[in-house]
Design a protein around this motif. Sequence first.
Motif, short mmCIF file in Angstrom:
data_model
loop_
_atom_site.label_atom_id
_atom_site.label_comp_id
_atom_site.label_asym_id
_atom_site.label_seq_id
_atom_site.Cartn_x
_atom_site.Cartn_y
_atom_site.Cartn_z
N VAL A 182 -5.54 -3.35 -13.72
CA VAL A 182 -5.75 -2.66 -12.45
C VAL A 182 -5.91 -1.15 -12.67
O VAL A 182 -6.55 -0.47 -11.88
N GLY A 183 -5.32 -0.62 -13.74
CA GLY A 183 -5.49 0.82 -13.99
C GLY A 183 -4.19 1.49 -14.38
O GLY A 183 -3.49 1.04 -15.29
N MET A 259 -2.70 9.49 -5.48
CA MET A 259 -4.01 8.89 -5.23
C MET A 259 -4.68 8.34 -6.49
O MET A 259 -5.66 7.62 -6.39
N LYS A 275 10.16 0.18 2.32
CA LYS A 275 9.26 0.48 3.44
C LYS A 275 8.47 1.76 3.16
O LYS A 275 7.26 1.82 3.35
N GLN A 278 5.80 1.10 0.56
CA GLN A 278 4.65 0.35 1.09
C GLN A 278 3.79 1.21 2.00
O GLN A 278 2.56 1.10 2.01
N GLU A 279 4.43 2.08 2.75
CA GLU A 279 3.66 2.97 3.62
C GLU A 279 2.83 3.97 2.82
O GLU A 279 1.65 4.16 3.06
N ALA A 281 1.90 3.74 -0.24
CA ALA A 281 0.92 3.06 -1.09
C ALA A 281 -0.40 2.87 -0.36
O ALA A 281 -1.47 2.81 -0.97
N ALA A 282 -0.32 2.79 0.97
CA ALA A 282 -1.53 2.55 1.76
C ALA A 282 -2.52 3.72 1.66
O ALA A 282 -3.71 3.54 1.94
N ASN A 283 -2.04 4.88 1.23
CA ASN A 283 -2.95 6.05 1.10
C ASN A 283 -4.22 5.69 0.35
O ASN A 283 -5.31 6.10 0.71
N ASN A 284 -4.05 4.96 -0.76
CA ASN A 284 -5.23 4.58 -1.54
C ASN A 284 -5.27 3.07 -1.78
O ASN A 284 -5.78 2.61 -2.79
N ILE A 285 -4.73 2.32 -0.83
CA ILE A 285 -4.72 0.85 -0.91
C ILE A 285 -4.15 0.41 -2.27
O ILE A 285 -4.69 -0.44 -2.97
N LYS A 286 -3.03 1.04 -2.61
CA LYS A 286 -2.37 0.72 -3.88
C LYS A 286 -1.80 -0.70 -3.84
O LYS A 286 -1.31 -1.13 -2.80
N ARG A 287 -1.85 -1.40 -4.95
CA ARG A 287 -1.17 -2.68 -5.03
C ARG A 287 0.33 -2.42 -5.14
O ARG A 287 0.74 -1.54 -5.91
N VAL A 288 1.12 -3.18 -4.39
CA VAL A 288 2.56 -2.96 -4.37
C VAL A 288 3.26 -4.23 -4.84
O VAL A 288 3.04 -5.30 -4.29
#
Lengths: 317, 491
Positions: A182-183, A259, A275, A278-279, A281-288
Motif C-alpha cells: 500500500v505504501g 497526507m 475515533k 479514524q477521523e 485518516a479520512a483526510n487522504n482516505i488512509k487505510r486504518v
Amino acid sequence: MDKTVKAEGRSIDSASPREAQSAAKSASGARAKPPAASRLGVAKTYKLYINGKFPRTESGRYFTVADAKGNIAANMCRASRKDFREAVLAARAAFNGWAGASAYLRGQILYRVAEMLEARAEQFVTELKLMGVDKRAASREVTATIDCLVYYAGWTDKYQQVFSAVNPVASSHFNFSILEPVGVVSVLAGPENALLGFVEAIAPVIAGGNTAIALASEQNPLCAVSFAEVLHSSDVPAGVINILSGYRKELAEQFASHMDVNAIIANGGDASEIKMIQEQAANNIKRVIIRKKPIAPDPYQIIDVQETKTTWHPIGG
Amino acid sequence: MSKATAPHSLNFDTGWAYSPAPESTDHVEIKDQYKLFIGGKFVAPKSGKYFDTINPATEKVLARVAQAGAADVDRAVTAARDAYDTVWSKMKPAERGKYIYRIARIIQERAREFAVIESMDGGKPIREARDVDIPLAAAHFFYYAGWADKLDYAFPCRTPQSLGVAGQIIPWNFPLLMAAWKIAPALACGNTVVLKPAETTPLTALKLAEVIEAADLPPGVVNIVTGDGSTGAAIVNHDDINKIAFTGSTNVGRIIQRALAGTDKKYTLELGGKAANIIFADAAIDQAVEGVVNAIFFNQGHVCCAGSRLLVQESVADEVVAKLKERMQTLIVGDPLDKNTDIGAINSAAQLERINAYLDLGQEEGAEMFQCGGKTPDKGYWCQPTLFTNVAQSHRIVREEIFGPVLAIQTFRTLDEAVAKANNTQYGLSGGIWTDKGAKIFSVGAKMRAGVIWANTFNKFDPTSPFGGYKESGVGREGGMHGLSAYLDLH
C-alpha cells in the motif's frame, strides 16, 4: 519523574538484584549507584532511528522511563511531529526500492534480521528483565520474536501465490490480480510485549514491501528502540523502518493525519484515540487497521497493508 | 499541429446521413409514482414526500419517486435486520445462491426493458445500456450466486461469517450495474441489504425491486430506499447497520469515512479517479486512438475510472492528436435512445453546469480547447466531446475529476516521465498503457499506482475481475473473489 512512568512501574521482578543493577547501569549508568566493582559501566544513549541513522530528536526534548523498581532506566528521545515528518520522507524515499526488491531478497533480509536478533538475544533478555519481565518469560519473548521474523521471512515469496488470482473474464482478455504494498505505513505499537509486540506489528508490514514509521510503546520503549540496532546490521535499507519514541498522545494524530502516509496500524489505544485516528485518516482516505489486542502472526496481517492491482490485456492477433 | 495524413483520413462527407434508429419504448412500463421497497412491499414514505426523476435528454418527468427520511431508513434497517436474524443468516448457503441465480435470470429475461429505462432515466446511449450495463449486472448476480456455498474456499484457514445488515449507496453513472455490484456479493455472503440509488437515476433500482419480488426473495432481504444525500446520511449514521458500501465522489467518501469513525461498521469506498492513459511511440496508434475515445467518451465520461488524462510520447503526439480530433468528429451526440448514438445526455443539469465550469476554467488557465461543433437537441443536457491541449500538470483540469467527456492531453519523452506524471495525482483508480512491447507493459504497469491497469485496452469490466482504487480512489475491492472479503467477517 514522569507520571506515566510511575504508573507503569512494575512491582514484580524476579531477576536478581545484581542483574537488575547491572542492567540499570547498562541502560543509564550515570544514574545508578557507583558500582562496588572497579569499573564504571558505559550506558547507552537511546536515540531515534530515521533513514538508517540514529539522530536525537530535533526538538531536544526527552522523557524518562523507569525500570521495574522505579529507578530511571533511560532518558528517551521525545520525538516531535517534525521528527515524524522526517521519517515519512525517509520512508517514502525508500519505498520504490523496497517494494521493487524481489520477494526472495526481502525474505533473506528478514531472515538476516532474525539472525542478528539471535546473536543479540542476551541484550534483549536483559532489557526485558530490567523492565520487570522474569527471566524465563524474557527468554521466551526473545525467541518468539526471532521465530516471528523467520515466519514472515518465509511468507515474502508465498503470500502472492496464495492471495493472487487469474480471473476468468468473459471477454477475450487475459486478466490477473496481484498484490502490491500500500505504501508508507505508520504503526503505533501497543504496550504489551515490548519486543515481540513491536516486531509483530512491523514485520508483516515490511514483509509485504511497505516502508514504515513505528512509534515504540511509550511505557515500554527500550527494546523497540534497541531493535533498530538489529535492523541496522541486517541489510534492511535505510528508511524502510523508522523508529520513534515519544508521547503517543502527542504523536498519534500526526501518524493518522499525514497526507503522505497510506495506512495506519494502531495497536492498543482507547476508544477516543481510535475515533480520532479514524477521523484523521479520512483526510487522504488512509487505510486504518485497528488491533485492540495482540494477535498471533498470520499472512492476513500482510494482506491488511496490500492493494490488489488488476491488469487486463487483449488476447488475439 | 500537423494535419491528419490524407490516405488515412476519415471521410464521412459522402452525402449519406444516418437515418434515425430509435429503440422502441412501448414495451416499457414506468409507473407515475414509486414508493419505497421495504420488507418485501412497496410502502409510502412516512414523510409523504416525493420528488421527480426526469429524462435528461428531454427534461420530461418520467416518474415521481418517494423521498425516504430517517424514519423510513429506520424501517428499512429493521426489516433487513429481521430478515437477517430470522431467515437469511439461517438459510443453507446453496439455497441462498439459488435465489441470487433467479435474480440473474429474470434480469436477463427483462434485459431490454431495463436497458431502455436505464437510457431514459440516466441519459446514456441505449447501445451502452443494452450491451454493457444490463448484461454485466445480470452476470454479476450469476457470478456471486455461485460463491454463496463456496466461501470457505476463498480464505485459507478462516471461517467466513456474514456481517449482518449492509447499507449501500450507489451513484448515477451505472445505476443497475452498481446496484448489482453492491447487492450480489452482499447477499452471497449472507447479509441483508438497504440500498439507496442515486437521486437522479432511481428507476432501474425500483425495477430491480420488482425482480426481487418476482424471484420470491424473503421479505426484507433487499430493501430499496430512494432519496437524496440526507437519505444516504441516515443510512451511514444508522446504529444497526454493520457495513457501509459507497460509490461516489472522494469528497463524500471522506465525509463517510469520518462519520464512521468510532463505530465498528466495516466500509468499502469506491471513489473518484483521474486516470492516465499512456501512449508510447511504439503503440499501434489507430488502436490506441480508438482506446482513448472509449476511455474518455464512454458513458459521456461519467466514469470514475475514465481515462481523463492522455499522456502521449512526444514523437507521436501530433499524429495522435490529429487522429483523435478527426475521430471525435464522427461521434454522434444526441438522442440516447437512438441506436446510432455514441454520446448521450449529460446526467443532470447540475452535472452539466459542473462540466461547463471546467471548460471555462481550462481556457482561463491557458489550455487550448477543441470541441466538435455538431448540433444537439434543443431540450436536454448536452456536452460535445472535448479535448484540451497545452495543459500543465498544475492545471485543475488535469488534477480534478470532471466526470464528463473532457480529455486533457499532455506529452512526455521518457518512460520515467510518463510514470511520474501518471502517478502525480491523489487518485489511483485506473490507468492505461498502449505499447507493442510486452516488457514495457509489465514495467509501466508495475510502476503505476492504480488498482486497475488496462494494457492495449480500456474500460473493460467483468464480475470476476476485482475493481477498486489506490490512494484517495477508495478502500477495498468489488468484484471477483477479492470482493467477498468486504462482506465477511474473517476473524
